[in-house]
Design a protein around this motif. Structure first.
Motif: not given
Ligand SMILES: Cc1cc2nc3c(=O)[nH]c(=O)nc-3n(C[C@H](O)[C@H](O)[C@H](O)COP(=O)(O)OP(=O)(O)OC[C@H]3O[C@@H](n4cnc5c(N)ncnc54)[C@H](O)[C@@H]3O)c2cc1C
Length: 446
Positions: A164-175, A211-216, A273-280
């Motif tokens: 499912q991880v790659f499906e979420v990644l494919k749909n990740l456009k921004d955020g 278009n995407v901010n990445i945080t670890y 609390t933060v908003k996410f477009s993808m949460l791994h």
């Protein structure tokens, strides 16, 4: 009188139930019982299967399928499939052993037997515990339900969720894309950031990275335990514009509003609390309850209480442990389990023959830190977190050769050599590459 009759009838019913269960219970006895047929259990069983008879070696393992878990990260990046990571357990266990498809439910180390979940009893002369770590998605409110439905939440850690991880990644456009490392022991502590780097590379290839901010977000106070590799990873995060939050622990997931709540571990009252477009999410992990609740066998943290060099139990000399569930303070990886198999095999064989223990485990672990679709930093180190590198060049560099090693060579090594008891880690190659032919293995420390 009526009361007496009812009591008598209930007594007869419970008596029948008891005898029915005892009739159905099987009793086994063996020379070596291996509990858990994963990476460590299967590989060590293969070594013993060469000399023991089929009924002398029992492997207790509940799963129909055996997974090569290091491939889950690559599956998350969409360049491998779950089928490639899966084999039938019956195909990987040594032919010359008895497989009991069940779980250890109760250990009695004083009387040397294990009771299974179905109620069978297995007596042993010697036991190897190799039950690994369980994924506890249930410990973070909202997480399990987010993973079980279609959402922006994903996790490479389970074979159920990895594709499912790659499906979420494919749909990740921004955020915002958030990646987590839990506040618990973890198998392959490098994997939580490997998927972060793969995601970054994927977005760059798709021209969506801006278009995407990445945080670890990691609960640890460092990005990686070994300074040499940590320095390289800090540089990498900086150059790729990946934000890193240390001592930051995921405590709640709201997949309806796409919100994740993090706690500051240095100030537990502080939550954000933060908003996410993808949460791994990497889930908290723990050893199985049947083990961690048995305080004769396990330590405070629930791990089998073994000597860190000999892998023999501190109290029970006929018990050994290997892999993720052992109390050894190494990084929990299949590479570490490979290095432990020969130590367990030779030391347990010595105990069986009344000899002193010949081998000592040095804490070797390796972590192929995949940094994208074609590069990898191969981290290798020992108990003291000193690099213990196989190749005669500095391994803190992103290299294509190390990626090929990880994606193509290592799975073959695992399926064909390690699980058949023929791979004990790269120590021999390391000595050859570093021209240390005359090095001898250190004797076991007591
Ligand atoms: C996403 C991910 C990436 C990884 N990447 C790497 C990597 O790149 N390199 C690397 O070296 N390692 C990696 N690992 C770690 C590696 O897979 C583990 O460290 C390794 O599998 C540990 O072996 P083990 O035998 O201790 O446990 P496991 O292989 O997990 O096996 C444990 C077995 O015990 C069984 N079991 C559980 N409970 C019981 C019970 N009560 N009774 C009987 N049996 C039981 C389970 O069914 C299982 O088969 C990764 C892991 C994951 C999840």
């Amino acid at each position: 009188m009526v009361v007496l009759r009812i009591l008598y009838r209930n007594f007869r019913i419970s008596e029948r139930r008891f005898s029915a269960t005892s009739v159905n219970r099987d009793k086994y006895s063996c020379k070596i019982l291996v509990v858990g047929g994963g990476a460590g259990g299967c590989s060590t069983a293969a070594k013993f299967a060469r000399t023991l008879k089929k009924n002398e070696l029992i492997v207790l393992e509940p799963s129909e399928y055996h997974y090569y878990q290091p491939l889950f990260t690559i599956i998350g990046g969409g360049t491998s499939t779950i089928q490639e990571a899966r084999r039938k357990e019956s195909d990987v266990l040594p032919k010359n052993c008895t497989w009991i498809k069940d779980k250890a439910a109760l250990y009695d180390p004083d009387k040397s037997f294990v009771t299974t979940e179905k109620g069978d009893v297995i007596e042993y002369d010697y036991m190897l515990i190799a039950v690994g770590l369980e994924l506890r998605y249930d410990l973070i409110p909202g997480l399990q339900e987010a993973l079980d439905k279609s959402s922006n939440v994903c996790s490479i850690y389970s074979p159920k969720y990895a594709p499912q991880v790659f499906e979420v990644l494919k749909n990740l456009k921004d955020g915002a894309a958030h990646f987590t490392f839990p506040n618990s022991p973890v198998k392959c502590p490098g994997a939580p950031q490997k998927i972060c780097y793969i995601s970054d590379h994927y977005l760059r290839k798709q021209n969506r990275r801006d278009n995407v901010n990445i945080t670890y977000n990691t609960s640890l106070p460092v990005i990686f335990g070994v300074k040499k590799y940590a320095d390289a990873l800090w540089k990498l995060c900086k150059s790729r514009n990946i934000d890193v939050n240390l001592r930051t622990n995921l405590v709640n997931v709201n997949s309806v509003n796409n919100e994740a709540t993090f706690q500051n571990l240095d100030n537990p009252d502080e939550k954000k609390t933060v908003k996410f477009s993808m949460l791994h999410v990497v889930p908290p992990m723990a050893t199985p309850l049947s083990l961690s609740s048995n305080k004769k066998i396990s330590n405070e943290a629930g791990f089998v209480n073994v000597h860190k060099h000999t892998l023999q139990h501190i109290v029970y000399p006929n018990i050994f442990s290997i892999g993720d569930c052992a109390s050894t303070p190494n990084s929990k990886t299949a590479a570490a389990a490979a290095a432990q198999t020969e130590v367990v095999f030779r030391n347990l064989s010595a105990v069986m023959n009344g000899q002193s223990l010949p081998l000592s485990y040095d804490g070797y672990a390796s972590c192929p830190l995949v940094t994208g679709y074609d590069k990898c930093i191969l981290a290798e180190f020992d108990y003291n977190l000193n690099p213990l590198e196989t190749f005669p060049f500095d391994q803190d560099k992103e290299l294509r050769s190390m990626y090929i090693l990880k994606k193509i060579f290592m799975p073959q090594l695992y399926w064909n050599l390690m699980l058949n008891g023929y791979w004990n880690g790269p120590a021999l190659f390391r000595r050859i590459m570093h021209l240390q032919f005359m090095d001898k293995k250190p004797p076991a420390k007591s």
